[in-house]
Enzyme design. Structure first.
Site, PDB file in Angstrom:
ATOM      1  N   HIS A   1       1.354  -1.087  -0.520  1.00  0.00           N
ATOM      2  CA  HIS A   1       0.071  -0.350  -0.177  1.00  0.00           C
ATOM      3  C   HIS A   1       0.617   1.386   0.048  1.00  0.00           C
ATOM      4  O   HIS A   1       1.962   1.183   0.486  1.00  0.00           O
ATOM      5  CB  HIS A   1      -0.744   0.222   1.306  1.00  0.00           C
ATOM      6  CG  HIS A   1      -2.240   1.010   1.036  1.00  0.00           C
ATOM      7  ND1 HIS A   1      -1.868   2.351   1.067  1.00  0.00           N
ATOM      8  CD2 HIS A   1      -3.823   0.885   0.681  1.00  0.00           C
ATOM      9  CE1 HIS A   1      -3.167   2.946   1.107  1.00  0.00           C
ATOM     10  NE2 HIS A   1      -3.828   2.184   0.493  1.00  0.00           N
TER      11      HIS A   1
ATOM     12  N   ASP B   1      -7.958  -4.637   0.062  1.00  0.00           N
ATOM     13  CA  ASP B   1      -7.895  -4.539  -1.507  1.00  0.00           C
ATOM     14  C   ASP B   1      -8.637  -6.724  -1.451  1.00  0.00           C
ATOM     15  O   ASP B   1      -9.055  -7.164  -2.749  1.00  0.00           O
ATOM     16  CB  ASP B   1      -7.571  -3.735  -2.635  1.00  0.00           C
ATOM     17  CG  ASP B   1      -7.997  -2.351  -1.930  1.00  0.00           C
ATOM     18  OD1 ASP B   1      -9.259  -2.084  -2.171  1.00  0.00           O
ATOM     19  OD2 ASP B   1      -7.189  -1.600  -1.914  1.00  0.00           O
TER      20      ASP B   1
END
Length: 429
Positions: free
Chosen positions: A306, A364
């Site tokens: 991320h 996600d």
């Protein structure tokens, strides 16, 4: 809070110096206040603003190294476990969790604004049936300002509050209508007896021909997805909303700009990309081969790592648990993609390459599996993200407008184009 008087001294090669204040927040990294640079005729160069604090905020705190995400000081995992989306929305908008009376009043007021103007419903007929739902969202949300003129004075706190309630209540309705229009089914009007997540599921999947009975496990999963995505500090779409709002644009236009920014695959499309990756891997027997291919730069590992988190994304563990609960409820515990995801996570997290590069699963990685299990089509994944993030965008916009010192945003540039040139007539070129 009052900052201790600390300074950083900038010394130029011509001998000039400038003292710049060092500011501290209640949590997080100290920042250098560079506003005084204009005294030297200078400004900074920071592409994508990775080293620039664009605003002062009290809403969301992220510590990427420690893997922390707080809404108004509350850890995301606590809110996801114990709260619901309406309570979290109240928290983000108002700064404190509601008491029983405040929650009831907030929920009741929300239900009064879930319907959209009937003329707005006709807007959908202007779109092609195969239009992407995010294109519809940008257009219809922006069009709200043409229908609600009584709440467009951004200097009036009452107007801002009314706009916030309308936006938060109507965006799920608009999103579900985009889906229904796309598949050719009649719009389902919201029902006040349902909760926020139940209403959305009803408007998405209900039909006039039979009664819709919400499944509490599935609606709780969707509610948790809304909570996990409600805000995430100064990301691309939130910064877009703030920049649009800094010009004095109405809140509906500002939220539409946020939806447009979210539409970009680098921002709102990550869960779809992770789901496609799992489908490409195809089978557990290929996991080790795929992981090696990632290390060899042959494949891309989606859903890991991320931009902000250099540790575990605190939302990922909640989403993994939610994924299992949904699949168990639907009797899909042996769901191929879920088993594949679990094995890919296990292999990757036992590999020194991924550990050294701090590539941990993010939210996600599992959310695409959950959304698909809920029956959400892939083209609606980013729309779900937009529905959830609307309350964060509104909270950030309202915080900026309420700040008496806010100014229109005006980033600068490092110019490397042509120097002065004189115009020559066409026949002389």
């Amino acid at each position: 809070m009052e900052d201790k008087k600390r300074i950083a001294t900038l010394t130029l090669d011509d001998g000039r110096t400038l003292e710049l204040p060092i500011l501290s927040g209640t949590l997080g990294t100290d920042v250098i206040d560079i506003r005084g640079l204009n005294k030297l005729g200078l400004f900074t160069y920071d592409p994508a603003f990775f080293s620039t604090s664009s605003c002062m905020s009290r809403i969301t705190y992220i510590d990427g190294d420690a893997g922390l995400l707080y809404y108004r000081g509350y850890p995301i995992e606590q809110l996801a476990k114990h709260s619901d989306f309406l309570e979290v929305s109240y928290l983000l908008l108002n700064g404190e969790l509601p008491n029983v009376e405040q929650y009831a009043a907030f929920a009741k007021r929300m239900t009064r604004h879930t319907m959209v103007h009937e003329q707005l419903a006709r807007f959908y007929q202007g779109f092609r049936r195969d239009a992407h739902p995010m294109a519809v969202m940008v257009g219809v949300v922006g069009a709200l300002s043409a229908f609600y003129h009584d709440s467009l004075d951004i200097e009036d706190p009452a107007h801002r509050e009314l706009s916030a309630m309308r936006m938060l209540a109507k965006v799920p309705t608009i999103a579900a209508m985009a889906h229904k229009y796309h598949i050719g089914q009649p719009f389902m009007y919201p029902k006040n007896k349902f909760s926020y997540a139940e209403n959305f599921m009803y408007m998405m999947f209900g039909t006039p021909t039979e009664d819709y009975v919400p499944n509490p496990v599935l609606t709780r999963a969707l509610d948790r997805i809304f909570i996990l995505h409600a805000d995430h500090e100064q990301n691309a779409s939130t910064s877009t909303v703030r920049l649009a709002g800094s010009s004095g644009a109405n809140p509906f236009a500002c939220i539409a700009s946020g939806i447009a920014a979210l539409w970009g695959p680098a921002h709102g499309g990550a869960n779809e990309a992770a789901l496609k990756m799992l489908e490409e891997v195809g089978d557990i027997s290929r996991v080790k081969e795929y992981v090696q291919g990632v290390k060899d730069k042959k494949y891309r590992l989606m859903g890991f790592g991320h931009r902000v988190y250099k540790n575990m994304d605190p939302r990922a563990a909640v989403m993994r648990e939610t994924c299992y609960e949904v699949l168990k409820e639907l009797k899909l515990e042996n769901h191929k993609l879920f088993e594949l995801a679990m094995e890919l996570e296990r292999v990757a997290l036992s590999d020194p390459y991924f550990i050294d590069h701090k590539l941990y699963p993010n939210v996600d990685f599992y959310s695409g599996i959950v959304l698909r299990a809920l029956g959400i089509p892939v083209n609606m994944f980013t729309v779900i993200f937009a529905v959830a993030r609307t309350v964060g965008w509104i909270s950030q916009w309202n915080e900026m407008i309420a700040d008496a010192d806010h100014k229109i945003g005006r980033p600068r540039q490092l110019y490397r184009g042509a120097t002065r040139r004189d115009y020559l007539p066409l026949d002389q070129r």
